[in-house]
Design an enzyme around this catalytic site. Structure first.
Site, PDB file in Angstrom:
ATOM      1  N   LYS A  85       0.793  -1.241   0.000  1.00 42.55           N
ATOM      2  CA  LYS A  85       0.000   0.000   0.000  1.00 42.55           C
ATOM      3  C   LYS A  85       0.827   1.294   0.000  1.00 42.55           C
ATOM      4  O   LYS A  85       0.305   2.368   0.259  1.00 42.55           O
ATOM      5  CB  LYS A  85      -0.903  -0.001   1.223  1.00 42.55           C
ATOM      6  CG  LYS A  85      -0.146  -0.012   2.532  1.00 42.55           C
ATOM      7  CD  LYS A  85      -1.043   0.427   3.660  1.00 42.55           C
ATOM      8  CE  LYS A  85      -0.238   0.765   4.879  1.00 42.55           C
ATOM      9  NZ  LYS A  85      -1.044   1.385   5.916  1.00 42.55           N
ATOM     10  N   SER A 125      -9.863   2.335  -2.113  1.00 43.26           N
ATOM     11  CA  SER A 125      -9.300   3.604  -1.690  1.00 43.26           C
ATOM     12  C   SER A 125      -9.878   4.764  -2.495  1.00 43.26           C
ATOM     13  O   SER A 125     -10.189   4.604  -3.677  1.00 43.26           O
ATOM     14  CB  SER A 125      -7.776   3.565  -1.882  1.00 43.26           C
ATOM     15  OG  SER A 125      -7.230   4.868  -1.781  1.00 43.26           O
ATOM     16  N   TYR A 150      -0.088   1.716  -7.270  1.00 43.41           N
ATOM     17  CA  TYR A 150      -0.880   1.286  -6.099  1.00 43.41           C
ATOM     18  C   TYR A 150      -2.353   1.606  -6.347  1.00 43.41           C
ATOM     19  O   TYR A 150      -3.221   0.741  -6.251  1.00 43.41           O
ATOM     20  CB  TYR A 150      -0.395   1.993  -4.828  1.00 43.41           C
ATOM     21  CG  TYR A 150      -1.438   2.038  -3.745  1.00 43.41           C
ATOM     22  CD1 TYR A 150      -2.190   3.198  -3.527  1.00 43.41           C
ATOM     23  CD2 TYR A 150      -1.707   0.926  -2.968  1.00 43.41           C
ATOM     24  CE1 TYR A 150      -3.178   3.228  -2.557  1.00 43.41           C
ATOM     25  CE2 TYR A 150      -2.696   0.954  -1.989  1.00 43.41           C
ATOM     26  CZ  TYR A 150      -3.435   2.117  -1.799  1.00 43.41           C
ATOM     27  OH  TYR A 150      -4.414   2.141  -0.835  1.00 43.41           O
ATOM     28  N   LYS A 154      -6.001  -0.795  -7.084  1.00 40.47           N
ATOM     29  CA  LYS A 154      -7.303  -0.707  -6.417  1.00 40.47           C
ATOM     30  C   LYS A 154      -8.407  -0.563  -7.467  1.00 40.47           C
ATOM     31  O   LYS A 154      -9.470  -1.187  -7.377  1.00 40.47           O
ATOM     32  CB  LYS A 154      -7.336   0.482  -5.447  1.00 40.47           C
ATOM     33  CG  LYS A 154      -6.427   0.322  -4.239  1.00 40.47           C
ATOM     34  CD  LYS A 154      -6.793  -0.904  -3.420  1.00 40.47           C
ATOM     35  CE  LYS A 154      -5.877  -1.104  -2.225  1.00 40.47           C
ATOM     36  NZ  LYS A 154      -6.180  -2.353  -1.496  1.00 40.47           N
ATOM     37  N   ARG A 295       4.690  17.031  -3.610  1.00 42.81           N
ATOM     38  CA  ARG A 295       5.112  15.641  -3.875  1.00 42.81           C
ATOM     39  C   ARG A 295       4.476  15.195  -5.187  1.00 42.81           C
ATOM     40  O   ARG A 295       3.269  15.405  -5.400  1.00 42.81           O
ATOM     41  CB  ARG A 295       4.668  14.731  -2.739  1.00 42.81           C
ATOM     42  CG  ARG A 295       5.020  13.279  -2.880  1.00 42.81           C
ATOM     43  CD  ARG A 295       4.736  12.482  -1.615  1.00 42.81           C
ATOM     44  NE  ARG A 295       3.296  12.469  -1.291  1.00 42.81           N
ATOM     45  CZ  ARG A 295       2.793  11.771  -0.268  1.00 42.81           C
ATOM     46  NH1 ARG A 295       3.586  11.098   0.561  1.00 42.81           N
ATOM     47  NH2 ARG A 295       1.481  11.770  -0.032  1.00 42.81           N
TER      48      ARG A 295
HETATM   49  C1  WQD Z   1      -1.500  13.170   3.175  1.00 47.82           C
HETATM   50  C2  WQD Z   1      -1.131  14.618   2.922  1.00 47.82           C
HETATM   51  C3  WQD Z   1       0.765  14.892   1.495  1.00 47.82           C
HETATM   52  C4  WQD Z   1       3.709  13.140   4.182  1.00 47.82           C
HETATM   53  C5  WQD Z   1      -2.235   7.814   0.428  1.00 47.82           C
HETATM   54  C6  WQD Z   1      -2.923   6.847  -0.503  1.00 47.82           C
HETATM   55  C7  WQD Z   1      -4.222   6.387   0.109  1.00 47.82           C
HETATM   56  C8  WQD Z   1      -3.923   5.756   1.418  1.00 47.82           C
HETATM   57  C9  WQD Z   1      -3.268   6.790   2.338  1.00 47.82           C
HETATM   58  C10 WQD Z   1      -2.899   3.661   1.972  1.00 47.82           C
HETATM   59  C11 WQD Z   1      -0.742  14.893   1.475  1.00 47.82           C
HETATM   60  C12 WQD Z   1       1.067  15.426   2.882  1.00 47.82           C
HETATM   61  C13 WQD Z   1       2.523  13.588   3.637  1.00 47.82           C
HETATM   62  C14 WQD Z   1       4.723  14.067   4.508  1.00 47.82           C
HETATM   63  C15 WQD Z   1       3.319  15.863   3.761  1.00 47.82           C
HETATM   64  N1  WQD Z   1      -3.099   4.624   1.176  1.00 47.82           N
HETATM   65  N2  WQD Z   1       2.341  14.927   3.433  1.00 47.82           N
HETATM   66  N3  WQD Z   1       4.493  15.397   4.281  1.00 47.82           N
HETATM   67  O1  WQD Z   1      -1.186  10.596  -0.173  1.00 47.82           O
HETATM   68  O2  WQD Z   1      -3.399  11.416   0.838  1.00 47.82           O
HETATM   69  O3  WQD Z   1      -3.008   8.973   0.546  1.00 47.82           O
HETATM   70  O4  WQD Z   1      -2.050   7.240   1.700  1.00 47.82           O
HETATM   71  O5  WQD Z   1      -3.404   3.381   3.012  1.00 47.82           O
HETATM   72  O6  WQD Z   1      -4.818   5.433  -0.764  1.00 47.82           O
HETATM   73  O7  WQD Z   1      -3.224   7.498  -1.721  1.00 47.82           O
HETATM   74  O8  WQD Z   1      -1.738  10.218   2.274  1.00 47.82           O
HETATM   75  O9  WQD Z   1      -0.556  10.572   4.384  1.00 47.82           O
HETATM   76  O10 WQD Z   1       0.802  10.272   2.263  1.00 47.82           O
HETATM   77  O11 WQD Z   1      -0.455  12.378   2.611  1.00 47.82           O
HETATM   78  O12 WQD Z   1       3.134  17.060   3.558  1.00 47.82           O
HETATM   79  O13 WQD Z   1       5.849  13.711   5.004  1.00 47.82           O
HETATM   80  O14 WQD Z   1       0.028  14.937   3.701  1.00 47.82           O
HETATM   81  O15 WQD Z   1       1.315  15.745   0.503  1.00 47.82           O
HETATM   82  O16 WQD Z   1      -1.194  16.193   1.139  1.00 47.82           O
HETATM   83  P1  WQD Z   1      -2.297  10.406   0.786  1.00 47.82           P
HETATM   84  P2  WQD Z   1      -0.407  10.809   2.923  1.00 47.82           P
END
Ligand code: WQD
Length: 337
Positions: A85, A125, A150, A154, A295
């Protein structure tokens, strides 16, 4: 009734096993232990007093999957979590994701289609929506080509299930998670990211604990109120409870279609800065962070329209962001003791 939980020692899987046991289900867990450990079984037992039956099983091994189902005829339902994931890892190693997330699903479905009746809950997701046009996102929002392998696994997984359900006795519910966070209030189970956390909340709690120097905030130039990206952060226990309700819907034959889809979120969007502020509030700590570039592959915002889950499933997330962040922080402190 015996319920099979694949990936049942993982983050969401383990919390769902607890809720299944709380509802009196007999649970059988399979996990290949690639991203978790057997200690999670002890955590589950300390919460519910019952240790679930467990078999180490890699669902990519077709013969072993067939053998497993030959030995377990009395499975009334399956909740399928087993999958890789990590979005970033999937970009670097797509075949690992297609093999694990697709083959495993196919082998499990091949066994279920042999049964007179099968009830299947699939861990999907909100990533399948890509950047949805309209907020909050409903289940009718178009599924777009997810940016990461990933996310694509899904989307493909959902399509496979829809095709298979049409011509077999399999009834399914697709649960599209928004952003799962937090940990069980007992702190006996929680998120165990291996290596550098990719997700926001574990990175925040590790930084708060001093394991990481500072949080990199990926962009503050998004078209959002404070410029940082917005997501719908849902407590993992709320998410787990939704799985039990969805399973009971199938077991009680309340489903109105062979495949139903539900968004699982709180319905509220929170920005990265709001999550940081909430962490600081619940922990009493100042979180060191710096703003960096966006990112690759990130979307601006995603939060759920939860009407369907609220009205049809009769489920609603109970925990606030504050409560979820407090549980994540409590868990971080516990595991670092
Ligand atoms: C959240 C926000 C980042 C890390 C993904 C998958 C989803 C699920 C959850 C698995 C974003 C920001 C993050 C950091 C940051 N997958 N961020 N600094 O990308 O929304 O979702 O993970 O369970 O299917 O798509 O989650 O927690 O990675 O990011 O600023 O060090 O936090 O840019 O805006 P995301 P995330």
């Amino acid at each position: 009734m015996k319920i099979l939980v694949t990936g049942g020692l993982g983050f969401i899987g383990s919390h769902t096993v607890v809720e299944l046991q709380n509802e009196g289900f007999e649970v059988l867990v399979v996990d290949n232990l690639s991203n978790t450990s057997l200690n999670v079984l002890d955590g589950i037992q300390s919460i519910t007093g019952k240790i679930p039956a467990f078999e180490k099983l890699d669902l990519r091994e077709k013969d072993n999957v067939q053998d497993f189902f030959k030995r377990h005829h009395d499975i009334s339902g399956v909740i399928h979590f087993a999958a890789s994931k990590a979005v970033g890892e999937s970009v670097e190693n797509p075949l690992l994701y297609y093999e694990n997330n697709i083959n495993a699903l196919v082998y499990v479905l091949q066994e279920l289609q042999k049964k007179p009746e099968a009830n299947f809950i699939f861990s999907s997701s909100c990533t399948v929506y890509g950047q949805a046009e309209k907020m909050p996102i409903t289940e009718n929002a178009p599924v777009q080509q997810p940016i990461s392998p990933y996310g694509n696994t899904k989307k493909i997984g959902e399509e496979i299930i829809i095709d298979v359900a049409k011509v077999t006795n399999i009834n399914a519910i697709l649960l599209r998670y928004f952003n799962p966070i937090g940990a069980h209030p007992s702190t006996e189970i929680g998120e165990l990211p291996i290596g550098v956390p990719q997700n926001l909340v574990p990175f925040i709690t590790q930084t708060g604990f001093g394991l990481r120097k500072e949080l990199a905030v990926y962009g503050d130039d998004y078209p959002t109120p404070d410029g940082t990206a917005v997501r719908d952060y849902i407590h993992v226990v709320d998410l787990a409870k939704a799985h039990v309700i969805a399973l009971q819907r199938l077991l009680n034959k309340k489903n109105t279609a062979k495949v139903e889809t539900f968004n699982l979120g709180t319905g509220t969007g929170s920005s990265v800065l709001e999550v940081i502020n909430t962490f600081e509030k619940v922990s009493g700590k100042k979180l060191p962070y710096k703003i960096v570039g966006r990112r690759e592959g990130d979307i601006t915002e995603a939060y759920a329209n939860t009407d369907k889950a609220n009205t049809v499933l009769g489920w609603k997330a109970q925990s606030t962001l504050e409560e979820a962040m407090a549980s994540a922080w409590k868990w971080e402190q516990k595991i670092r003791k």
